[in-house]
Design an enzyme around this catalytic site. Sequence first.
Site, PDB file in Angstrom:
ATOM      1  N   ASP A 116       0.721  -4.039   8.785  1.00  0.00           N
ATOM      2  CA  ASP A 116      -0.367  -3.102   8.533  1.00  0.00           C
ATOM      3  C   ASP A 116      -1.637  -3.932   8.330  1.00  0.00           C
ATOM      4  O   ASP A 116      -1.759  -4.697   7.356  1.00  0.00           O
ATOM      5  CB  ASP A 116      -0.058  -2.261   7.287  1.00  0.00           C
ATOM      6  CG  ASP A 116      -1.146  -1.230   6.998  1.00  0.00           C
ATOM      7  OD1 ASP A 116      -2.263  -1.344   7.552  1.00  0.00           O
ATOM      8  OD2 ASP A 116      -0.889  -0.318   6.196  1.00  0.00           O
ATOM      9  N   TYR A 125     -11.277   3.319   9.352  1.00  0.00           N
ATOM     10  CA  TYR A 125     -12.398   3.717   8.483  1.00  0.00           C
ATOM     11  C   TYR A 125     -12.775   2.690   7.429  1.00  0.00           C
ATOM     12  O   TYR A 125     -13.646   2.959   6.622  1.00  0.00           O
ATOM     13  CB  TYR A 125     -12.142   5.081   7.846  1.00  0.00           C
ATOM     14  CG  TYR A 125     -10.883   5.238   7.021  1.00  0.00           C
ATOM     15  CD1 TYR A 125     -10.840   4.802   5.700  1.00  0.00           C
ATOM     16  CD2 TYR A 125      -9.756   5.841   7.540  1.00  0.00           C
ATOM     17  CE1 TYR A 125      -9.703   4.961   4.934  1.00  0.00           C
ATOM     18  CE2 TYR A 125      -8.605   6.008   6.783  1.00  0.00           C
ATOM     19  CZ  TYR A 125      -8.587   5.568   5.479  1.00  0.00           C
ATOM     20  OH  TYR A 125      -7.462   5.726   4.723  1.00  0.00           O
ATOM     21  N   LYS A 126     -12.114   1.561   7.419  1.00  0.00           N
ATOM     22  CA  LYS A 126     -12.478   0.523   6.447  1.00  0.00           C
ATOM     23  C   LYS A 126     -13.432  -0.462   7.126  1.00  0.00           C
ATOM     24  O   LYS A 126     -14.589  -0.136   7.382  1.00  0.00           O
ATOM     25  CB  LYS A 126     -11.211  -0.134   5.906  1.00  0.00           C
ATOM     26  CG  LYS A 126     -10.311   0.851   5.149  1.00  0.00           C
ATOM     27  CD  LYS A 126      -9.011   0.187   4.680  1.00  0.00           C
ATOM     28  CE  LYS A 126      -8.065   1.197   4.056  1.00  0.00           C
ATOM     29  NZ  LYS A 126      -8.482   1.624   2.715  1.00  0.00           N
ATOM     30  N   ARG A 177     -11.869  -3.941  -8.203  1.00  0.00           N
ATOM     31  CA  ARG A 177     -11.760  -4.497  -6.852  1.00  0.00           C
ATOM     32  C   ARG A 177     -13.129  -4.457  -6.175  1.00  0.00           C
ATOM     33  O   ARG A 177     -13.798  -3.419  -6.181  1.00  0.00           O
ATOM     34  CB  ARG A 177     -10.748  -3.661  -6.076  1.00  0.00           C
ATOM     35  CG  ARG A 177     -10.451  -4.146  -4.681  1.00  0.00           C
ATOM     36  CD  ARG A 177      -9.378  -3.280  -4.036  1.00  0.00           C
ATOM     37  NE  ARG A 177      -9.896  -1.970  -3.639  1.00  0.00           N
ATOM     38  CZ  ARG A 177      -9.343  -1.181  -2.701  1.00  0.00           C
ATOM     39  NH1 ARG A 177      -8.238  -1.563  -2.094  1.00  0.00           N
ATOM     40  NH2 ARG A 177      -9.873  -0.021  -2.415  1.00  0.00           N
ATOM     41  N   PHE A 199       0.861  -1.180   0.000  1.00  0.00           N
ATOM     42  CA  PHE A 199       0.000   0.000   0.000  1.00  0.00           C
ATOM     43  C   PHE A 199       0.898   1.231   0.000  1.00  0.00           C
ATOM     44  O   PHE A 199       1.808   1.345   0.824  1.00  0.00           O
ATOM     45  CB  PHE A 199      -0.936   0.002   1.204  1.00  0.00           C
ATOM     46  CG  PHE A 199      -1.955   1.103   1.100  1.00  0.00           C
ATOM     47  CD1 PHE A 199      -2.941   1.053   0.130  1.00  0.00           C
ATOM     48  CD2 PHE A 199      -1.902   2.203   1.923  1.00  0.00           C
ATOM     49  CE1 PHE A 199      -3.867   2.076  -0.003  1.00  0.00           C
ATOM     50  CE2 PHE A 199      -2.826   3.237   1.797  1.00  0.00           C
ATOM     51  CZ  PHE A 199      -3.809   3.169   0.826  1.00  0.00           C
TER      52      PHE A 199
END
Lengths: 412, 412
Positions: free
Chosen positions: A197, A222-223, A371, A128
């Site tokens: 992560d 927030y995911k 995705r 990421f």
Amino acid sequence: MTAFPTLDEARALDAADPLRDRRADFTLPEGVIYLDGNSLGALPRRTAGAVADLVTRQWGEHLIASWNMHGWIDAPARLGARIATLVGAASHEVIVADSTSANIFKLAVAACRARPGRRTILSEPGNFPTDLYVASGVAATVGVELRIAAPEALVDAIDDDTAVVLLTHVHYKSGHRHDMAAITVAAQARGALTLWDLSHSAGAVAVDLNGSNADLAVGCGYKYLNGGPGAPAFLFVAERHHGLLESPLSGWMGHAAPFAFDDAYAPAPGIRRFLCGTPPIVAMAALEAGIACFDDVAMADLEAKSAALCDLFIAGVESRCAGHGFTLITPRDAGRRGSHVSVAHDQAFPICQALIAHGVVGDFRAPDVLRMGFTPLYTRFEDVWRAVEILGDVMERRAWDDPQFRVRGAVT
Amino acid sequence: MTAFPTLDEARALDAADPLRDRRADFTLPEGVIYLDGNSLGALPRRTAGAVADLVTRQWGEHLIASWNMHGWIDAPARLGARIATLVGAASHEVIVADSTSANIFKLAVAACRARPGRRTILSEPGNFPTDLYVASGVAATVGVELRIAAPEALVDAIDDDTAVVLLTHVHYKSGHRHDMAAITVAAQARGALTLWDLSHSAGAVAVDLNGSNADLAVGCGYKYLNGGPGAPAFLFVAERHHGLLESPLSGWMGHAAPFAFDDAYAPAPGIRRFLCGTPPIVAMAALEAGIACFDDVAMADLEAKSAALCDLFIAGVESRCAGHGFTLITPRDAGRRGSHVSVAHDQAFPICQALIAHGVVGDFRAPDVLRMGFTPLYTRFEDVWRAVEILGDVMERRAWDDPQFRVRGAVT
């Protein structure tokens, strides 16, 4: 290839789903199949009320007294303890603070300093981006190098010069899930620390930090934790490292006695030393409401449903959408992936835009990836079935081949 | 000593106040005189609605699309540009990000690197603790020393070895305001940079960063800017340093092209490179509502009212409360102080507690300081008059001399 079920069969899967009642905890817009909870989690029903109470009653009426009266000062540790149960950590090993990026900086600098003389941070290409960007900043800060090794060569690349191995547990694009325990063992055998992560795995699949003997971790609020856009992040430091690692961001909230207002910095003894500035309390209230959606949820149910939803989507793409040029890039083995599925297609961008126009919200990742994220708490098997049906229709009718779907904007 | 007015005279001052209508923009609890807006600003009336809209409509209904649809992605720069007008900066020189502490780290590290070979960060004893704590972390990070010099010796302490002078513009305890222009000139004459913490001045008194030729600054969103508990902070980098200074916290939001997802970090050309992780959007909405309270407010009116409120309180303590052992520690000269007044008293803690019990909320700062903040947007002259009256009554009756007022808790 697994057989793709009928709509009735998909509905039967929903009826048998032990998490079926959890969807009612969220507000989801009418007419939208939201498959982007891996980028921004949906709004929990309890959040608006929790935030309004925080703003209107706690802040508005009790003002400064709320730091104690309403437990604001304890929010980072309280929320951390709650998240700890989702990632296989002890309650005093996790704390909520800052952003994922800032937390990577804090822990990676601390890790490099705890391994003096070692000259590399090891990561993988295509990790990421913020992880690599921050790692390059850490490398410049502490005077080490960022070394990149392909996933299949990672374990062999760990050597006596490796200070810390920085990896995203579940890859944001491919969905590939690293074997946390195996890599941790390999790293520790060479004296290196691991920094995971968890942004694309916490709250979506079973994570077992202590079962894997992990050293350090960070993750996103927030995911899958549904804490709202830009929600505060969390970090984990294994108890055995407490008191040994120090944060370079030595702000007052990480002080042993923040309200003594001493001139000299003295870090708090435990995880609290990794706090920096004053915590964002309004955002904390939203995150707390998001995490509460996991109350009484068994991690095994979450992992099983995630696997089944992903399997269903893969089966759908490979049957209903066969011959339309999609290539699966996410592992078929559920144990080796997270809770999103990515397929490559040379027209992925307009296909993604056409899907959004038809009510299916997934996302595009450059250069050619479509995705789709499956959130076990609120995605239904029927949703996946319908998304596949719409994708098949978009491909058959070449609905994506319209100039309006080629306009580029910032996509998150 | 200025004469202390009658209640009617205080009310006449309110009637003539050009900012008198601004109080209606805030919700203030009944029966409380709130003199702690310098620690946590009061709740603006528009905030609850702005936050509810953000949560329920933007996040809840439009989900991921809101990053563009509702301008979330531009919030750090948009709010920064608004704050710039309050601190004498150009709109592209200020951005909202992270906490004050994290921003000090970013800018102090960048400043030290921009002055290679220089070995000291200069600050003052008793500076706001997080500034000194972070400075010590910065010193350890970049391999310099934190040097402390008393305020009267500060200018002479700047030498060819000083990389950056880190000062809080208005001292959190004494209320003393540094001469930003004079210190900046002195620092720059020796080749050093200045980094100003505006936490206790922005939104309360006139700040003129560019008029002072300041280099760098940070500030707080939750005090006079009324952004809510732990609101995001801001930072300023003078345009002449853009492109030259780099943030050690090189997260993806500071990348030149964050959505290209390149592996290599390339900082954005302007102020945006000082962003790190994903901005906390719910907290940003509250801060934006707080800053909106300054629309159409002339900085000169703010500064003049702040001075008059402080003068009134000082006159009250020295007349109505004469003989009760208070020592003024805030400068009498309005140009040399901020918008709070501190008095020392050996019983300051129980006096502060007794005042709170009698509806006057100020705060205590160890070891012996009673601190009262006067927020020009919502504090009335009548409030100051009544606070003095209640303080006089508490002192005359020795109401503070009660065991209940000696219990210590965390105080912010």
